[in-house]
Design a protein around this motif. Structure first.
Motif, PDB file in Angstrom:
ATOM      1  N   GLU A 290       0.824  -1.204   0.000  1.00 51.50           N
ATOM      2  CA  GLU A 290       0.000   0.000   0.000  1.00 51.50           C
ATOM      3  C   GLU A 290       0.863   1.261   0.000  1.00 51.50           C
ATOM      4  O   GLU A 290       0.497   2.278  -0.595  1.00 51.50           O
ATOM      5  CB  GLU A 290      -0.949  -0.017   1.201  1.00 51.50           C
ATOM      6  CG  GLU A 290      -2.002  -1.104   1.099  1.00 51.50           C
ATOM      7  CD  GLU A 290      -3.125  -0.941   2.108  1.00 51.50           C
ATOM      8  OE1 GLU A 290      -3.206   0.121   2.753  1.00 51.50           O
ATOM      9  OE2 GLU A 290      -3.935  -1.874   2.227  1.00 51.50           O
ATOM     10  N   ALA A 294       0.853   4.230  -2.889  1.00 50.89           N
ATOM     11  CA  ALA A 294       0.634   5.630  -2.515  1.00 50.89           C
ATOM     12  C   ALA A 294       1.690   6.537  -3.134  1.00 50.89           C
ATOM     13  O   ALA A 294       1.381   7.648  -3.593  1.00 50.89           O
ATOM     14  CB  ALA A 294       0.646   5.769  -0.992  1.00 50.89           C
ATOM     15  N   THR A 297       0.979   6.831  -6.916  1.00 52.32           N
ATOM     16  CA  THR A 297      -0.157   7.742  -7.122  1.00 52.32           C
ATOM     17  C   THR A 297       0.282   9.195  -6.996  1.00 52.32           C
ATOM     18  O   THR A 297      -0.091  10.055  -7.810  1.00 52.32           O
ATOM     19  CB  THR A 297      -1.272   7.445  -6.098  1.00 52.32           C
ATOM     20  OG1 THR A 297      -1.762   6.123  -6.310  1.00 52.32           O
ATOM     21  CG2 THR A 297      -2.416   8.432  -6.230  1.00 52.32           C
ATOM     22  N   TYR A 298       1.094   9.480  -5.989  1.00 50.59           N
ATOM     23  CA  TYR A 298       1.607  10.834  -5.789  1.00 50.59           C
ATOM     24  C   TYR A 298       2.458  11.275  -6.972  1.00 50.59           C
ATOM     25  O   TYR A 298       2.345  12.419  -7.449  1.00 50.59           O
ATOM     26  CB  TYR A 298       2.431  10.886  -4.501  1.00 50.59           C
ATOM     27  CG  TYR A 298       3.209  12.160  -4.302  1.00 50.59           C
ATOM     28  CD1 TYR A 298       2.573  13.387  -4.167  1.00 50.59           C
ATOM     29  CD2 TYR A 298       4.610  12.131  -4.241  1.00 50.59           C
ATOM     30  CE1 TYR A 298       3.292  14.558  -3.978  1.00 50.59           C
ATOM     31  CE2 TYR A 298       5.334  13.299  -4.057  1.00 50.59           C
ATOM     32  CZ  TYR A 298       4.681  14.505  -3.928  1.00 50.59           C
ATOM     33  OH  TYR A 298       5.405  15.667  -3.747  1.00 50.59           O
ATOM     34  N   LYS A 304      -1.487  13.212  -2.355  1.00 47.71           N
ATOM     35  CA  LYS A 304      -0.718  12.680  -1.232  1.00 47.71           C
ATOM     36  C   LYS A 304      -1.570  11.819  -0.310  1.00 47.71           C
ATOM     37  O   LYS A 304      -2.691  12.182   0.040  1.00 47.71           O
ATOM     38  CB  LYS A 304      -0.117  13.818  -0.402  1.00 47.71           C
ATOM     39  CG  LYS A 304       1.026  14.552  -1.060  1.00 47.71           C
ATOM     40  CD  LYS A 304       1.645  15.536  -0.085  1.00 47.71           C
ATOM     41  CE  LYS A 304       2.884  16.200  -0.662  1.00 47.71           C
ATOM     42  NZ  LYS A 304       3.520  17.112   0.318  1.00 47.71           N
ATOM     43  N   ALA A 305      -1.010  10.694   0.086  1.00 46.71           N
ATOM     44  CA  ALA A 305      -1.641   9.895   1.141  1.00 46.71           C
ATOM     45  C   ALA A 305      -1.533  10.673   2.441  1.00 46.71           C
ATOM     46  O   ALA A 305      -0.586  11.437   2.648  1.00 46.71           O
ATOM     47  CB  ALA A 305      -0.937   8.549   1.272  1.00 46.71           C
TER      48      ALA A 305
END
Length: 338
Positions: A290, A294, A297-298, A304-305
């Motif tokens: 995970e 994250a 994705t950022y 941002k997570a």
């Protein structure tokens, strides 16, 4: 069309040497025990810094990160401290990773407070920093935390121990981690809360560093101090197995209840074998996977997570107790690590 500059042979040789030196610095800072680059050849770089590279928990965490990075086409850069508590090594690893261009760093802090300034510098340069397993102090020093709820993990085994004691007066020994380490503090406090006890009810408390040999020594010391101990909480399963060895040497292994936290394969097998009564199983693969997602994705959209993501915990035992939710060792062995 991009401009290309050709180098003469001597210059090529110099450039090659400089490139190797740069990679070496990036992978293995002076304070880190090891470093590597693996899993994927994409332009998104993800850093992973663990406490050590020998503990099976962190080995499995790295495997999870590598698998996730490969699936997302990212590149994983990893490093670890020389030993659990090697803050200087982790600081060097952060600096090297930021210099190498990582978009995010996943870290299991060896020192939850001392690592904060290095993390702040990395975040100031636009690097996403996520803590895995162990929160920083304060927790807000990182962008996000992906971890087991260690307080709840402790509560689970405390509740189990209370039920398993069936009304007997408990003489408690706690084999802890080390002073001030958040994971150890949370598990210890959770156990006492789950059992309905306080530190005043503990007959003997010893630090083990999560080490089996130290766990054995700690248990030997506790048996000298309080020979009638009948309940042992341990920070992890290596410490639990050390305690079991000491108890067996005294012929006490069958009349002392041992409970623990982690859920590694060796520890889960020890539950099946009856050496440990129960353990709270956590999931390092999930934390790492995970975390990598994250960072990717950022890197792709700037999102941002944030906050805390609980990656779950299950109580593992073959001697279920009424009122305490648990799973058996068949489940535990299917989902263990190490």
């Amino acid at each position: 069309m991009p401009r290309t500059t050709r180098l003469s042979s001597p210059l090529l040789r110099v450039a090659a040497v400089m490139g190797v030196a740069a990679l070496t610095l990036t992978a293995c800072g002076s304070g880190s025990k090891s470093g590597s680059t693996s899993a994927g050849s994409g332009s998104i770089k993800v850093g992973l810094i663990t406490k050590t590279d020998t503990n099976p928990f962190f080995v499995k965490m790295k495997e999870g990160a590598e698998k996730a990075a490969k699936a997302d086409g990212a590149q994983l850069v990893s490093a670890a401290g020389k030993f659990d508590g090697d803050n200087a090594g982790q600081v060097t690893a952060i600096e090297n990773m930021v210099a190498s261009g990582v978009k995010g760093i996943l870290i299991t802090p060896s020192d939850s407070k001392a690592i904060v300034p290095a993390i702040q510098k990395a975040r100031a340069k636009g690097v996403l920093v996520i803590a895995l397993d162990t929160p920083t102090e304060p927790q807000s020093a990182v962008d996000a935390l992906f971890a087991t709820n260690n307080l709840n993990a402790g509560k689970l085994i405390g509740q189990y121990a209370k039920a398993a004691m069936k009304g007997k007066t408990a003489k408690i020994a706690t084999l802890d981690l080390a002073p001030g380490v958040s994971v150890g503090v949370q598990r210890h406090n959770g156990f006492l809360q789950g059992f309905g006890a306080t530190d005043k009810d503990v007959a003997c408390a010893q630090d083990t560093g999560g080490d089996q040999a130290k766990g054995q020594t700690a248990m030997e010391n506790c048996l000298q101090k309080a020979p009638d101990i009948n309940l042992v909480y341990t920070i992890n399963e290596p410490a639990a197995l050390g305690a079991y060895t000491a108890l067996k040497a005294k012929g006490r292994e069958k009349d002392v209840l041992i409970v623990s936290v982690d859920g590694g394969c060796t520890g889960t097998q020890a539950v099946k074998d009856g050496k440990i009564a129960a353990t709270s199983q956590q999931y390092p693969l999930k934390m790492a996977a995970e975390g990598v997602k994250a960072v990717v994705t950022y890197a792709k959209n700037g999102k941002k997570a944030s906050g805390y993501t609980d990656t779950g915990v299950n109580l593992i035992t073959d001697k279920a107790q009424a009122g305490v939710t648990s799973k058996d060792t068949a489940f535990g062995l299917q989902n263990c690590w190490g």
